[in-house]
Enzyme design. Structure first.
Site, PDB file in Angstrom:
ATOM      1  N   ASP A  71       0.868  -1.174   0.000  1.00 18.57           N
ATOM      2  CA  ASP A  71       0.000   0.000   0.000  1.00 18.57           C
ATOM      3  C   ASP A  71       0.911   1.233   0.000  1.00 18.57           C
ATOM      4  O   ASP A  71       2.135   1.138   0.170  1.00 18.57           O
ATOM      5  CB  ASP A  71      -0.980  -0.018   1.172  1.00 18.57           C
ATOM      6  CG  ASP A  71      -2.204   0.850   0.862  1.00 18.57           C
ATOM      7  OD1 ASP A  71      -2.156   1.646  -0.094  1.00 18.57           O
ATOM      8  OD2 ASP A  71      -3.218   0.734   1.573  1.00 18.57           O
ATOM      9  N   TRP A  72       0.305   2.382  -0.204  1.00 14.54           N
ATOM     10  CA  TRP A  72       1.069   3.617  -0.379  1.00 14.54           C
ATOM     11  C   TRP A  72       2.039   3.833   0.805  1.00 14.54           C
ATOM     12  O   TRP A  72       1.597   4.068   1.938  1.00 14.54           O
ATOM     13  CB  TRP A  72       0.106   4.801  -0.495  1.00 14.54           C
ATOM     14  CG  TRP A  72       0.748   6.146  -0.637  1.00 14.54           C
ATOM     15  CD1 TRP A  72       1.486   6.805   0.304  1.00 14.54           C
ATOM     16  CD2 TRP A  72       0.708   7.001  -1.779  1.00 14.54           C
ATOM     17  NE1 TRP A  72       1.906   8.011  -0.174  1.00 14.54           N
ATOM     18  CE2 TRP A  72       1.441   8.162  -1.458  1.00 14.54           C
ATOM     19  CE3 TRP A  72       0.124   6.911  -3.044  1.00 14.54           C
ATOM     20  CZ2 TRP A  72       1.601   9.228  -2.345  1.00 14.54           C
ATOM     21  CZ3 TRP A  72       0.271   7.971  -3.922  1.00 14.54           C
ATOM     22  CH2 TRP A  72       1.014   9.105  -3.572  1.00 14.54           C
TER      23      TRP A  72
END
Ligand code: BGC
Length: 786
Positions: free
Chosen positions: A312-313
């Site tokens: 994820d980011w």
């Protein structure tokens, strides 16, 4: 086994597209074939087929370590940041692109931008390996469908698949070849802002919707230019954030993890989803991004899934903040070893993987495996044959936001509406009603219905409730409008980044209430549009108070004094505490954030062109203090007790929901009877049929979602008091009876048992069929050993 064939080098240092063609075709006969150990016949879209694997071998054998690591790097374009922004310059990213040291971009959209970014790689890099372009297409690209939680209320898998087909078509017409959807996190906590992105509280419902979405996004053939690679996210447990606070820790036992959270992911892997995204949270102390058991052992090992996992980011870098890694280098080591293949926006792999390989802290074979997985997706998408295949200006012109797509958006939206209350059959209204007052902060709001995560949905582009009502009523109907109160100050404007704009609620300005009361007095019926702003839910949007913000209840109270015929048109992204509002009005329509065609769809239901058929995918509580709240609770050792207080309940609120999972009314009434089992005893591998008669006893045609629940009465682990195991949505004419049959087999009855495997345990089971999780018709059967 993989062999480096050095003779291949000679041909590959050619130019531009020729090189790409060589990579995809001519290398076919060279190099040995990788042992096809992860082939699974269930995967339709992303598989280990022999030809592709040989092409990958060839490409891999040509790559330097820097180029390999580059394939594991994903950068965000500068256009929209969907996470904390980084300090890295565009110049830095461009240099990396030119060197072929980037595998994917996100937040680069439009044919022109994608073409330009792809061109940098194709014209400058040595191996010319095309980029993936990812984007958050969560409920539509520019044609916006209901938020996923809302759409799930349709319980209509075909229509949900269709909205995914259109989302893929629009995104791919804009250059995108990979979307970060579906989100299949089971979530039971209304406080969690991201509950709007999933399919609610139930594992079975989330599973079947996730599969329908993947089929819609990917189609049968990933290389079709109308389809995109999908991404099952967030692996795993993100929806169980403790106390509903986003990014928070998850404390969940191993068995609950397997029984409740993982099944949608397993089904996604089986359905051939091309990618997975891991999650921000830790589970019992192990951050998902560094979770070796989940990613490497289970997903890639036991489940034999051949796609790749994107972080994820920034979640690799966040291993440091978790206190799980001391620096970026250690974070890379942990993440790669644990099976996180691609680094989204942590700049970790590019900074440290090379050294880690040199030092033998990360095996080159693991890097190769990660690169192989990324290349596999690129080959299956057909990017090596044509890196610009999604860059078609004509499609960009014609395939995005056209009338055909808007028609489907209206259809999905009306099917997502849930009729929660309808005393004295106030609804549907006649189109020739003399007067209607459309009141409320969301009554003429063209922006809120687009919801959060609206991709390219244009600011103020939704049909408002007021517009929909005006379109629907007769010429003689008087339509009054007053806003009454404002909900937020300020709302997020176009171009503003929702992640950096806090929402404030208006709690002082009462000046509009008087005007609203004046129009309410004059009207036969009041349609009161209240609920939540689009940005009250979504990432980072958790709340402890899930009631009506601002002065909305004050507005309702004032109106109620002058007009009792109030329909609450509720627009929201989470299950709200609507208890007191619910007591004050005869009718409530749950309208979520319904997307581009919101107002038209709501008018279809209000004026009876469509008979509502939605059912709640999540429980609505009496009080926020009940959260997390879900129907499939365990019984506890003290389930009931009437005289004493020593049983499991609250003293100031009921234990169960105000509006339960699976619940939703229609303008007609359905009667259930004759619940029959074709046998009362089966073997553990046997099957039985459950049938029931459903009759439309009202005078309108209507659709009903017939739901099947079971309970395993005694288990090696405590089993929930009910579990959804099947449903069928069907249309019934007035007076019509249909016999609905469900098959129960070992797939229905098995669970992840104390033996750490999926199995059916002999014993007694209860089965219910009905129109909600409160279904009353019940039968019992037994399962015996072979
Ligand atoms: C979200 C993901 C999303 C990613 C890329 C993250 O903040 O958790 O769901 O796909 O950003 O925008």
């Amino acid at each position: 086994m993989k062999v480096n064939n050095k003779t291949l080098f000679v041909t590959v240092i050619s130019i531009k597209l020729l090189a790409i063609l060589l990579i995809s075709c001519q290398y076919l006969d060279k190099g040995n074939i990788v042992e096809n150990d992860s082939q699974t016949t269930e995967n339709k879209s992303i598989i280990n087929d022999e030809i592709t694997e040989r092409k990958i071998d060839s490409v891999l054998s040509l790559m330097t370590i820097d180029e390999k690591i580059g394939q594991l790097v994903q950068y965000s374009g500068k256009w929209d940041a969907t996470g904390p922004s980084s300090s890295v310059s565009d110049q830095y990213k461009n240099d990396k692109l030119r060197k072929g040291e980037v595998g994917a971009m996100l937040n680069v959209s439009s044919v022109a931008s994608v073409r330009e970014t792809q061109r940098i790689v194709m014209e400058n890099s040595r191996l010319k390996i095309p980029l993936l372009f990812g984007y958050d297409v969560i409920h539509g690209y520019k044609t916006i469908f209901p938020i996923p939680l809302g759409e799930s209320a349709s319980w209509d898998l075909d229509i949900m698949q269709q909205s995914a087909v259109i989302s893929a078509k629009e995104a791919s017409a804009s250059g995108i070849n990979w979307v970060f959807a579906p989100m299949i996190d089971v979530s039971r906590d209304a406080r969690w802002g991201r509950i709007m992105e999933g399919s609610g509280e139930d594992t079975y419902l989330t599973t079947v919707i996730g599969v329908a979405k993947i089929k819609g996004l990917q189609g049968n053939d990933l290389s079709n230019s109308n389809t995109v690679a999908a991404c099952a996210k967030h692996f795993a447990g993100y929806g169980f954030a403790e106390s509903g606070r986003d990014y928070n820790t998850i404390n969940i036992g191993e068995f609950e993890l397997h029984n409740t959270i993982l099944p949608p992911f397993k089904a996604a892997a089986n359905a051939g989803v091309a990618t997975f995204m891991n999650a921000f949270n830790d589970i019992d102390g192990i951050p998902s991004t560094g979770h070796k058991y989940l990613q490497r052992d289970l997903l890639k090992g036991e489940w034999n899934w051949p796609g790749f996992v994107v972080s994820d980011w920034g979640s690799i870098g966040e291993l440091i903040a978790h206190g799980y890694a001391s620096d970026l280098k250690q974070a890379s080591e942990i993440a790669l070893n644990a099976g996180s293949d691609m680094d989204m926006q942590s700049y970790a792999y590019e900074a440290s993987l090379k050294e880690l390989v040199k030092e033998d802290n990360v095996a080159l074979s693991l890097v190769d495996d990660a690169v192989r997985r990324v290349l596999r997706v690129k080959f299956h998408l057909g990017l090596f044959d044509d890196p610009y295949k999604y860059c078609n200006e004509e499609r960009e012109q014609n395939d995005i936001y056209n009338q055909a797509h808007l028609n489907v958006a209206r259809d999905v939206a009306k099917k997502s509406i849930v009729l929660l209350k309808n005393n004295n059959q106030l609804l549907p209204l006649s189109k020739s009603v003399s007067s209607v007052a459309v009141i409320g902060p969301l009554a003429n709001d063209k922006n809120t219905p687009l919801g959060n995560w609206r991709a390219k949905g244009e600011y103020n582009s939704a049909v408002s409730l007021l517009e929909g009502v005006k379109q629907a009523v007769s010429k003689n109907t008087k339509v009054y409008y007053e806003k009454g109160v404002a909900l937020t100050i300020p709302t997020i404007k176009p171009g503003e980044n929702q992640f950096s704009t806090p929402i404030e609620f208006n709690t002082t300005d009462t000046s509009g209430i008087r005007k609203a009361v004046e129009v309410a007095k004059k009207a036969e019926v009041v349609l009161l549009a209240i609920g939540e702003d689009a940005y009250q839910t979504g990432e980072g949007r958790s709340q402890v108070d899930i009631g009506f913000k601002g002065l909305q209840l004050e507005l309702l109270e004032a109106i109620k004094k002058v007009n009792k015929n109030i329909v609450i048109v509720l627009m929201n992204g989470r299950p709200m505490d609507i208890r007191s509002a619910s007591e004050m009005v005869p009718s409530i329509l749950e309208c979520w954030h319904l997307g581009s065609q919101s107002g038209n769809a709501i008018a279809d239901v209000i004026f009876g062109d469509y008979n509502p058929s939605g059912k709640l995918p999540v429980s609505f509580p009496h009080h926020v203090g009940q959260e997390p709240l879900y129907y499939n609770q365990k019984n506890t050792g003290r389930p009931y007790g009437l005289k004493q207080v020593t049983y499991s309940a609250y003293r100031d609120a009921p234990r169960f929901a105000l509006y339960p999972f699976g619940y939703g009314l229609s303008y007609t009434t359905f009667k259930y009877d004759n619940l029959t089992l074709n046998t009362s005893e089966i073997k553990v591998n046997g099957e039985l049929e459950v049938s029931v008669n459903v009759t439309n006893v009202g005078d309108r045609e209507g659709e009903e979602v017939v739901q099947l629940y079971i309970r395993d009465l005694v288990g090696s682990l405590v089993r929930p008091i009910r579990e959804l195991k099947g449903f069928k949505k069907m249309m019934l004419k007035p007076g019509e009876t249909k016999t609905v049959t469900f098959l129960i087999n070992s797939e229905t009855l098995q669970f992840y048992s104390v033996n750490k495997k999926w199995e059916v345990e002999p014993g007694d089971f209860d089965v219910w069929v009905g129109g909600s999780s409160k279904a009353e018709l019940k039968e019992r059967f037994s399962v015996i050993n072979e």
